[in-house]
Design a protein around this motif. Structure first.
Motif, short mmCIF file in Angstrom:
data_model
loop_
_atom_site.label_atom_id
_atom_site.label_comp_id
_atom_site.label_asym_id
_atom_site.label_seq_id
_atom_site.Cartn_x
_atom_site.Cartn_y
_atom_site.Cartn_z
N MET A 118 0.84 -1.35 -0.09
CA MET A 118 -0.09 0.04 -0.03
C MET A 118 0.63 1.27 -0.22
O MET A 118 1.94 1.09 0.45
CB MET A 118 -1.19 0.42 1.25
N VAL A 119 0.29 2.84 -0.75
CA VAL A 119 1.01 3.41 -0.55
C VAL A 119 0.29 4.78 0.17
O VAL A 119 -1.04 5.15 -0.63
CB VAL A 119 1.90 3.75 -1.71
N PHE A 120 0.43 5.12 1.15
CA PHE A 120 -0.09 6.35 1.42
C PHE A 120 0.01 7.83 1.62
O PHE A 120 1.51 8.20 1.19
CB PHE A 120 -0.68 5.71 3.62
N THR A 121 -0.40 8.86 0.89
CA THR A 121 -0.10 9.87 0.74
C THR A 121 0.13 10.87 2.26
O THR A 121 -0.93 11.47 3.06
CB THR A 121 -1.02 11.50 0.36
N THR A 122 1.36 10.74 2.44
CA THR A 122 2.23 11.17 3.66
C THR A 122 1.84 12.61 3.56
O THR A 122 1.55 13.60 4.49
CB THR A 122 4.00 10.89 4.24
N LYS A 123 2.24 13.05 2.67
CA LYS A 123 2.48 14.81 1.84
C LYS A 123 1.76 15.21 0.48
O LYS A 123 3.25 14.52 0.12
CB LYS A 123 3.49 15.57 3.03
N HIS A 124 0.97 15.45 0.40
CA HIS A 124 0.59 15.76 -1.43
C HIS A 124 1.26 17.18 -2.15
O HIS A 124 1.74 17.78 -0.57
CB HIS A 124 -0.79 15.58 -1.80
N HIS A 125 1.09 17.41 -2.70
CA HIS A 125 1.65 18.80 -3.14
C HIS A 125 0.93 19.37 -2.27
O HIS A 125 2.05 21.44 -2.07
CB HIS A 125 1.30 19.20 -4.79
N ASN A 126 -0.17 20.23 -1.72
CA ASN A 126 -0.55 20.76 -1.08
C ASN A 126 0.22 21.34 0.20
O ASN A 126 -0.10 22.43 1.07
CB ASN A 126 -1.44 20.68 -0.40
N GLY A 127 0.80 20.50 0.70
CA GLY A 127 1.62 20.45 1.85
C GLY A 127 1.99 20.19 2.96
O GLY A 127 2.66 20.27 4.20
N PHE A 128 -0.18 19.91 3.00
CA PHE A 128 -0.37 19.17 4.80
C PHE A 128 0.25 17.78 4.72
O PHE A 128 0.10 16.84 3.68
CB PHE A 128 -1.93 19.06 4.44
N CYS A 129 0.60 17.59 6.04
CA CYS A 129 1.36 16.53 7.10
C CYS A 129 0.19 15.51 7.71
O CYS A 129 -0.40 16.02 7.96
CB CYS A 129 2.24 16.67 7.14
N MET A 130 0.01 14.33 7.16
CA MET A 130 -0.65 13.58 7.77
C MET A 130 0.18 12.94 8.97
O MET A 130 -0.79 11.91 9.81
CB MET A 130 -1.12 12.61 6.67
#
Length: 453
Positions: A118-130
């Motif tokens: 699985m590949v999870f979006t830790t940070k997308h282009h918006n810069g919001f950190c999960m």
């Protein structure tokens, strides 16, 4: 030419880097997993690459705070008014509260579908950190939810035996705004680049230092090659896909690509959750995409977009469950296989077992409206194959002995070598659906066959 020789020849053609390394190792212990390229850079370890090829199927997860809007993930910030950007950055975090987030439920759906990583979006282009980051306040920790989503995701992957992957964007719109440059992906001054690279490395130090070993990372945009080198230094066992491998997006290559590769697709028209105006792929289409991908030597990374609550939408779940039924029957032909020297022929694709003893024949012709009804026999001429004295045939999922409610039925699969190729005669005997009709690809297993000269 024997099939074993064909397999080795194909691997040399498709994966030349794996067989021509012999270069200096990165160091002792774990660091020996990263291998030096001729130009002095580090690259994925060949043994780990072989594991990756075995897995075959991954689940992508695109999710961020703007899932609340049902918009494209991140990109709505480009060209947006100052009012829009201000409310996006300052208001959306106040309402992002995924109270139904349960990564174990994600894993259960993934497992039944045959997903290996699985590949999870830790940070997308918006810069919001999960995750719980110390680099910025623009993160999940400054929302009503206030808990580390990445930690729970990583822990769930490990509980369920699914390989842990990160998506990470080297481009960061929030960082651009704070730095004082215009939000955009291309065409900017690049004045922030040096500071952004250092900032990204600090974030990667957290992601790769706080959660144990990570199996895969997918870098999207920016200076991904530099960050790939950084990961090879700090976690040499981690595989870099985008940033090092070919990763065609929303398309399948016409021909097999050299080296290991991975294609990524949305289930609908958008990566992130889209509550309206969405058009999803059917389960049958997804199955055929997977078959073609594997026949050409690639992995398939197929996306889900959770709702703001953290739940995978039912429409997406049911597509994965249709895939899951097919994989429960035919997973042997998808996992731990390699491409054949011949990708396929008309309405047929091929894969082969890693040891070269079995060829899997995907009969795509009898699908959708031309579906193969239970209890009917088909004869198919395979022009690219020929039998040997030791050839055997079977249909994945069925025992070739019983047709329900028909005691005297001739169910046995057969083959006959003819001048034009190998003719197989197969009955679909297993009851998959109540209405006796199943719209998805039947897979035939042929052992000890050869490809025609």
């Amino acid at each position: 030419m024997t099939r074993q020789v064909l397999q080795i020849s194909l691997c040399l053609f498709l994966f030349p880097g794996v067989f021509a390394l012999g270069q200096e190792q990165a160091g002792d212990g774990d660091k020996a997993m990263a291998v030096r390229k001729g130009n002095g850079g580090l690259t994925n370890d060949p043994a780990r690459v072989e594991e990756f090829i075995d897995w075959g199927l991954g689940m992508f997860v695109h999710w961020s705070l703007d899932s609340q809007l049902g918009s494209v993930i991140s990109h709505s910030l480009v060209g947006a008014s100052e009012d829009y950007v201000d409310r996006y950055i300052n208001e959306l975090p106040r309402t992002f509260n995924p109270k139904k987030y349960d990564p174990d439920e994600w894993m259960e759906i993934a497992k039944i579908a045959g997903v290996k990583y699985m590949v999870f979006t830790t940070k997308h282009h918006n810069g919001f950190c999960m995750w719980d980051t110390k680099t910025t306040d623009f993160s999940i920790m400054h929302t009503p939810y206030g808990k580390d989503l990445v930690k729970d995701y990583v822990d769930a992957c490990r509980r369920h035996g699914i390989k842990v992957g990160y998506y990470f964007s080297p481009e960061d719109f929030h960082f651009q705004r704070e730095f004082g440059v215009e939000i955009r992906r291309v065409g900017g001054t690049g004045a922030e680049r040096k500071d952004l690279l250092a900032y990204n490395k600090k974030q990667l130090d957290e992601l790769f230092g706080n959660y144990g070993p990570i199996d895969i990372v997918f870098f999207d945009g920016g200076e991904k090659e530099k960050l790939a080198q950084y990961i090879h230094q700090i976690q040499p066992k981690c595989l870099v896909t985008r940033g090092e491998m070919e990763t065609p997006e929303q398309k399948l290559p016409k021909e097999p690509l050299p080296g290991p590769w991975e294609s990524c697709f949305t289930l609908g028209s958008q990566w992130q959750f889209k509550p309206t105006n969405e058009d999803y792929k059917t389960g049958g289409k997804l199955i055929k995409m997977l078959i073609e991908n594997r026949a050409k030597g690639g992995n398939l990374l197929i996306n889900v977009g959770p709702e703001p609550s953290g739940v995978i939408p039912f429409e997406q779940e049911r597509i994965f469950r249709e895939l899951g039924l097919w994989m429960f029957i035919n997973g042997e032909a998808i996992h731990n296989i390699r491409p054949c020297v011949i990708v396929g022929e008309e309405n047929v694709y091929y894969t082969q077992s890693k040891d070269g003893t079995a060829v899997y024949v995907f009969l795509n012709e009898f699908t959708d409206k031309n579906r193969w009804r239970k209890g009917t026999r088909k004869e198919i001429l395979l022009k690219e194959l020929k039998s040997t004295p030791h050839t055997t045939i079977s249909v994945l999922g069925q025992n070739d002995r019983v047709l329900e409610y028909n005691k005297g039925a001739d169910v046995k699969s057969r083959f006959e070598q003819k001048d034009g190729g190998l003719e197989i005669s197969v009955m679909r005997a297993q009851r998959i659906y109540n209405n006796q009709s199943w719209p998805n690809t039947v897979v035939v297993k042929l052992e000890n066959v050869q490809f025609a000269d």
